[in-house]
Design a protein around this motif. Sequence first.
Motif, PDB file in Angstrom:
ATOM      1  N   GLN A 137       0.810  -1.218   0.000  1.00 31.70           N
ATOM      2  CA  GLN A 137       0.000   0.000   0.000  1.00 31.70           C
ATOM      3  C   GLN A 137       0.844   1.270   0.000  1.00 31.70           C
ATOM      4  N   TYR A 138       2.026   1.223   0.600  1.00 32.06           N
ATOM      5  CA  TYR A 138       2.891   2.400   0.609  1.00 32.06           C
ATOM      6  C   TYR A 138       3.626   2.591  -0.707  1.00 32.06           C
ATOM      7  N   GLN A 139       3.882   1.498  -1.415  1.00 34.78           N
ATOM      8  CA  GLN A 139       4.687   1.578  -2.630  1.00 34.78           C
ATOM      9  C   GLN A 139       3.876   1.886  -3.882  1.00 34.78           C
ATOM     10  N   ALA A 140       2.610   1.476  -3.895  1.00 36.14           N
ATOM     11  CA  ALA A 140       1.808   1.649  -5.109  1.00 36.14           C
ATOM     12  C   ALA A 140       1.792   3.101  -5.596  1.00 36.14           C
ATOM     13  N   PRO A 141       1.608   4.102  -4.721  1.00 39.80           N
ATOM     14  CA  PRO A 141       1.633   5.489  -5.225  1.00 39.80           C
ATOM     15  C   PRO A 141       2.990   5.888  -5.798  1.00 39.80           C
ATOM     16  N   LEU A 142       4.078   5.364  -5.227  1.00 44.99           N
ATOM     17  CA  LEU A 142       5.404   5.661  -5.768  1.00 44.99           C
ATOM     18  C   LEU A 142       5.560   5.063  -7.163  1.00 44.99           C
ATOM     19  N   LEU A 143       5.093   3.835  -7.347  1.00 41.38           N
ATOM     20  CA  LEU A 143       5.192   3.203  -8.660  1.00 41.38           C
ATOM     21  C   LEU A 143       4.373   3.970  -9.694  1.00 41.38           C
ATOM     22  N   ARG A 144       3.228   4.487  -9.278  1.00 40.94           N
ATOM     23  CA  ARG A 144       2.434   5.313 -10.187  1.00 40.94           C
ATOM     24  C   ARG A 144       3.186   6.594 -10.555  1.00 40.94           C
ATOM     25  N   ARG A 145       3.865   7.157  -9.556  1.00 38.10           N
ATOM     26  CA  ARG A 145       4.634   8.387  -9.830  1.00 38.10           C
ATOM     27  C   ARG A 145       5.785   8.094 -10.803  1.00 38.10           C
ATOM     28  N   PHE A 182       5.486  -9.262  -9.021  1.00 37.94           N
ATOM     29  CA  PHE A 182       5.157  -9.608  -7.638  1.00 37.94           C
ATOM     30  C   PHE A 182       5.256 -11.113  -7.419  1.00 37.94           C
ATOM     31  N   PHE A 183       5.784 -11.485  -6.271  1.00 40.01           N
ATOM     32  CA  PHE A 183       5.868 -12.897  -5.911  1.00 40.01           C
ATOM     33  C   PHE A 183       4.552 -13.423  -5.346  1.00 40.01           C
ATOM     34  N   SER A 184       3.701 -12.536  -4.827  1.00 37.55           N
ATOM     35  CA  SER A 184       2.448 -12.958  -4.186  1.00 37.55           C
ATOM     36  C   SER A 184       1.365 -11.922  -4.440  1.00 37.55           C
ATOM     37  N   ASP A 185       0.113 -12.393  -4.442  1.00 31.79           N
ATOM     38  CA  ASP A 185      -1.039 -11.491  -4.567  1.00 31.79           C
ATOM     39  C   ASP A 185      -1.791 -11.352  -3.248  1.00 31.79           C
ATOM     40  N   ILE A 186      -1.113 -11.654  -2.147  1.00 31.86           N
ATOM     41  CA  ILE A 186      -1.742 -11.723  -0.840  1.00 31.86           C
ATOM     42  C   ILE A 186      -2.490 -10.441  -0.469  1.00 31.86           C
ATOM     43  N   SER A 187      -1.920  -9.290  -0.781  1.00 32.70           N
ATOM     44  CA  SER A 187      -2.528  -8.028  -0.370  1.00 32.70           C
ATOM     45  C   SER A 187      -3.721  -7.648  -1.232  1.00 32.70           C
ATOM     46  N   VAL A 188      -3.821  -8.245  -2.412  1.00 31.51           N
ATOM     47  CA  VAL A 188      -4.927  -7.939  -3.312  1.00 31.51           C
ATOM     48  C   VAL A 188      -6.145  -8.790  -2.991  1.00 31.51           C
ATOM     49  N   LYS A 248      -7.778  -6.364   3.940  1.00 34.83           N
ATOM     50  CA  LYS A 248      -7.817  -6.069   2.508  1.00 34.83           C
ATOM     51  C   LYS A 248      -7.762  -4.552   2.402  1.00 34.83           C
ATOM     52  N   TRP A 249      -6.693  -4.029   1.806  1.00 32.27           N
ATOM     53  CA  TRP A 249      -6.441  -2.603   1.849  1.00 32.27           C
ATOM     54  C   TRP A 249      -7.486  -1.831   1.044  1.00 32.27           C
ATOM     55  N   ASP A 250      -7.856  -0.657   1.563  1.00 36.19           N
ATOM     56  CA  ASP A 250      -8.910   0.149   0.953  1.00 36.19           C
ATOM     57  C   ASP A 250      -8.348   1.241   0.046  1.00 36.19           C
ATOM     58  N   VAL A 251      -7.119   1.054  -0.428  1.00 30.53           N
ATOM     59  CA  VAL A 251      -6.509   1.978  -1.388  1.00 30.53           C
ATOM     60  C   VAL A 251      -6.101   1.164  -2.616  1.00 30.53           C
ATOM     61  N   PRO A 252      -6.081   1.771  -3.813  1.00 32.55           N
ATOM     62  CA  PRO A 252      -5.734   1.008  -5.032  1.00 32.55           C
ATOM     63  C   PRO A 252      -4.283   0.570  -5.011  1.00 32.55           C
ATOM     64  N   LEU A 253      -4.052  -0.705  -5.294  1.00 29.91           N
ATOM     65  CA  LEU A 253      -2.707  -1.272  -5.232  1.00 29.91           C
ATOM     66  C   LEU A 253      -2.085  -1.529  -6.600  1.00 29.91           C
ATOM     67  N   LEU A 254      -2.896  -1.611  -7.655  1.00 28.64           N
ATOM     68  CA  LEU A 254      -2.376  -2.013  -8.964  1.00 28.64           C
ATOM     69  C   LEU A 254      -2.624  -0.979 -10.056  1.00 28.64           C
ATOM     70  N   ASP A 255      -3.287   0.104  -9.732  1.00 35.43           N
ATOM     71  CA  ASP A 255      -3.633   1.091 -10.745  1.00 35.43           C
ATOM     72  C   ASP A 255      -2.420   1.948 -11.112  1.00 35.43           C
ATOM     73  N   GLY A 256      -2.337   2.297 -12.393  1.00 31.72           N
ATOM     74  CA  GLY A 256      -1.434   3.347 -12.819  1.00 31.72           C
ATOM     75  C   GLY A 256      -0.011   2.943 -13.146  1.00 31.72           C
ATOM     76  N   TYR A 257       0.297   1.673 -13.151  1.00 36.96           N
ATOM     77  CA  TYR A 257       1.637   1.213 -13.533  1.00 36.96           C
ATOM     78  C   TYR A 257       1.529  -0.226 -14.031  1.00 36.96           C
ATOM     79  N   LYS A 258       2.553  -0.691 -14.746  1.00 36.14           N
ATOM     80  CA  LYS A 258       2.543  -2.038 -15.315  1.00 36.14           C
ATOM     81  C   LYS A 258       3.004  -3.053 -14.269  1.00 36.14           C
TER      82      LYS A 258
END
Length: 405
Positions: free
Chosen positions: A18-26, A39-45, A59-69
């Motif tokens: 959850q902390y890294q997803a916004p950085l990857l989008r940036r 990713f080695f696991s989809d546990i957080s999704v 289950k995190w309430d912020v987008p984890l996969l949006d905005g990057y490949k």
Amino acid sequence: MASGRRVRIAYFVSHPIQYQAPLLRRIAREPDIDLHAFFFSDISVRGYADKGFGNVQVKWDVPLLDGYKSSFLPGIRKGNSFAFTRPVNYGIHTALNSGSFDAVWLHGYHTLNSLQVLALAKAHDLPVMLRAESMLYDRPRTGKTLAAKRAFFAGLRSAVRCVLPIGTANAAYWQYYLGEQFPMFRVPYAVDNDFFQGRSQQAAPAREALRKELGLEPGRPIFLFASKLQKRKRCIDLVEAYLRLAPAPGVDPHAYLLIIGDGEERSAIEGRIQASGLSSIRMLGFKNQGELPRYFDLCNAFILPSIHEPWGLIVNEVMNAGRTVIVTDQVGCQPDLIRNGENGLVFPAQNIDALRAALASILDDPDLAIRLGQRALETISRFSFEEDVAGLRQAIAYCVPGFPA
């Protein structure tokens, strides 16, 4: 690298974080960087029972996969936890072979999957940029373990082109094990400042409504803890320090103490609270990331009394709310973010009297928390994803000839 071509980076990490997803989008917005996360696991999704939170379903309430490949690697030994051999993935060779990558960015080095990435990157003649959270004042280790660790790092030194320190304590760790001259490019642990500042501003108009919802009297200061209730987080130290603020046995201090989180220490903490006879300590359980800014906005001071804390990203979050942060000298972010008496308070780990004094200083001088919080917000506003992108670009330029830093 040919002029005008985008540099291709393969990023390997345990799971969507959850902390890294916004950085990857940036990073994905950089016109000359083509980053693909593996990713080695989809546990957080898919959601999981987090042992650290006492098996609370997360289950995190912020987008984890949006905005990057991104891609999930196929694997075996899957599950709802991580260990040296769990999960074990395959397909790393195929990913590297088909991607025409220029470099590999690896997060962590202490799993079988990480070792696979290091070996296969070397086989593909790809430079590796390594990022991890380790620090020297971690848990005690035996002489035998330390000797094995030094031997491991002797091999790691030849497998990695550079490291990406998350902060001062992490940089000292790399220097100790890899050498003073080993290439390092600072990619500090930052959070999505815009998100947390925006959520805090949205929460402010409803502050008194939340206070009423929690049954808290108007005007009384609020201390906040929010983390996993694990032994190393030392929430019990905060409870003990708070109890020492009581003017007499069984008499509540002027402030409230709110505890957000769950985990192995919950029953011990609840037992101590019950034994005290006080009614001003509230156990609120697990709250998702999107809910936390409401509580940051509500509090006068946030306390993280951890030992062996690699960083403590929740400190970044609270500073974005313009609130005072009180941390131990074993919280990894402290050297980079908190200057004692200037924009927060620092006390020696497990020194309950010192923590009690820090809490008392907030109660004795109500304006102190406001001043420290304002300076905390100024500090964290300069500690952002832009620094991360700048550091990453420098690392890429070092690893990939022709890439502009």
